[in-house]
Design a protein around this motif. Structure first.
Motif, PDB file in Angstrom:
ATOM      1  N   LEU A  24       0.815  -1.222   0.000  1.00 31.32           N
ATOM      2  CA  LEU A  24       0.000   0.000   0.000  1.00 31.32           C
ATOM      3  C   LEU A  24       0.851   1.276   0.000  1.00 31.32           C
ATOM      4  O   LEU A  24       0.301   2.372   0.109  1.00 31.32           O
ATOM      5  CB  LEU A  24      -0.927   0.006   1.222  1.00 31.32           C
ATOM      6  N   ILE A  29      -1.839   5.147  -4.923  1.00 33.29           N
ATOM      7  CA  ILE A  29      -3.026   4.757  -4.142  1.00 33.29           C
ATOM      8  C   ILE A  29      -3.388   5.906  -3.213  1.00 33.29           C
ATOM      9  O   ILE A  29      -2.545   6.410  -2.475  1.00 33.29           O
ATOM     10  CB  ILE A  29      -2.753   3.485  -3.319  1.00 33.29           C
ATOM     11  N   HIS A  33      -8.215   4.984  -0.125  1.00 32.61           N
ATOM     12  CA  HIS A  33      -8.180   3.578  -0.503  1.00 32.61           C
ATOM     13  C   HIS A  33      -7.179   2.786   0.343  1.00 32.61           C
ATOM     14  O   HIS A  33      -7.404   1.609   0.644  1.00 32.61           O
ATOM     15  CB  HIS A  33      -7.868   3.438  -1.988  1.00 32.61           C
ATOM     16  N   LYS A  34      -6.092   3.427   0.744  1.00 32.10           N
ATOM     17  CA  LYS A  34      -5.155   2.770   1.652  1.00 32.10           C
ATOM     18  C   LYS A  34      -5.842   2.451   2.984  1.00 32.10           C
ATOM     19  O   LYS A  34      -5.674   1.352   3.535  1.00 32.10           O
ATOM     20  CB  LYS A  34      -3.944   3.671   1.906  1.00 32.10           C
ATOM     21  N   ALA A  37      -8.350  -0.416   2.647  1.00 33.94           N
ATOM     22  CA  ALA A  37      -7.663  -1.698   2.479  1.00 33.94           C
ATOM     23  C   ALA A  37      -7.078  -2.218   3.785  1.00 33.94           C
ATOM     24  O   ALA A  37      -7.257  -3.397   4.135  1.00 33.94           O
ATOM     25  CB  ALA A  37      -6.566  -1.558   1.428  1.00 33.94           C
ATOM     26  N   THR A  40      -9.852  -3.253   6.369  1.00 29.15           N
ATOM     27  CA  THR A  40     -10.444  -4.553   6.066  1.00 29.15           C
ATOM     28  C   THR A  40      -9.481  -5.680   6.415  1.00 29.15           C
ATOM     29  O   THR A  40      -9.877  -6.730   6.933  1.00 29.15           O
ATOM     30  CB  THR A  40     -10.835  -4.632   4.580  1.00 29.15           C
ATOM     31  N   ARG A  41      -8.202  -5.453   6.166  1.00 28.87           N
ATOM     32  CA  ARG A  41      -7.179  -6.457   6.466  1.00 28.87           C
ATOM     33  C   ARG A  41      -7.118  -6.743   7.956  1.00 28.87           C
ATOM     34  O   ARG A  41      -7.121  -7.909   8.390  1.00 28.87           O
ATOM     35  CB  ARG A  41      -5.831  -5.968   5.942  1.00 28.87           C
TER      36      ARG A  41
END
Length: 211
Positions: A24, A29, A33-34, A37, A40-41
């Protein structure tokens, strides 16, 4: 206040944290959006477990948490904050008290209450505003409890699953302790002792619990 700095707890310079965010780091990016991401991770790759409690300082380092397979709400929040700061995105810890209304039998048995405190979530600074998000409940757990997992869109708060999929009350905030630049371990210790005195051995201070 510096919500980007590395600290003892948010030790994002460690290799294990850098590996988590390595894909990331591209400037192509966006920060939005980072954030989505990595949120969610952390939400899904670490199973939520509220029954392991530690008062040991080193257990709250993000580099230690990253090497586990599960974590409670504060641990997962610390990990997420560390990753965000590593990506140069301002983030801070937010603590409160929550009351659960579904699948609380074990909670009540172990804690003597269906209230969890301190409950941790994350404040992230995106597009000139602070947003709240909670990475605690992984998708697998949410499916089992018939609750929609919290999705974060980078534009609005996402920290409370008030109802389950059937419209039954699931969770509510009953107190707000505010936000912190670093992990307030002493406050957390006193809060836990105040609300769950039965967990502690009165003759000596126990530092870790597997409930």
């Amino acid at each position: 206040m510096n919500y980007l700095k590395s600290t003892y707890f948010f030790d994002f310079e460690k290799e294990v944290i850098q590996n988590l965010i390595s894909d990331l780091k591209s400037e192509a990016i966006s920060n939005q959006h980072k954030t989505i991401a990595i949120y969610t991770r952390v939400r899904d790759q670490w199973r939520y477990d509220p029954y392991q409690i530690s008062l040991l300082k080193d257990k709250y380092q993000s580099s230690h948490i990253a090497q586990k397979q599960s974590g409670n709400c504060i641990e997962k929040s610390i990990l997420l904050i560390s990753c965000l700061r590593a990506l140069n995105i301002p983030a801070r810890l937010h603590l409160g008290k929550v009351k659960n209304h579904i699948a609380v039998e074990r909670l009540t048995e172990k804690f003597g209450s269906n209230e969890l405190t301190p409950h941790g979530m994350v404040n992230v600074f995106l597009n000139d505003k602070w947003l709240k998000m909670s990475p605690a409940f992984n998708t697998t757990l949410c499916t089992r409890l018939n609750v929609e997992p919290l999705e974060f869109d980078g534009e609005t708060d996402s920290f409370l699953q008030k109802y389950n999929s059937h419209g039954t009350l699931f969770m509510e905030y009953t107190d707000d302790y505010g936000h912190f630049e670093d992990v307030p371990l002493e406050f957390m210790k006193e809060n836990i002792k105040e609300h769950y005195p039965h967990i502690f051995n009165t003759s000596e201070e126990t530092t870790e619990f597997n409930l």
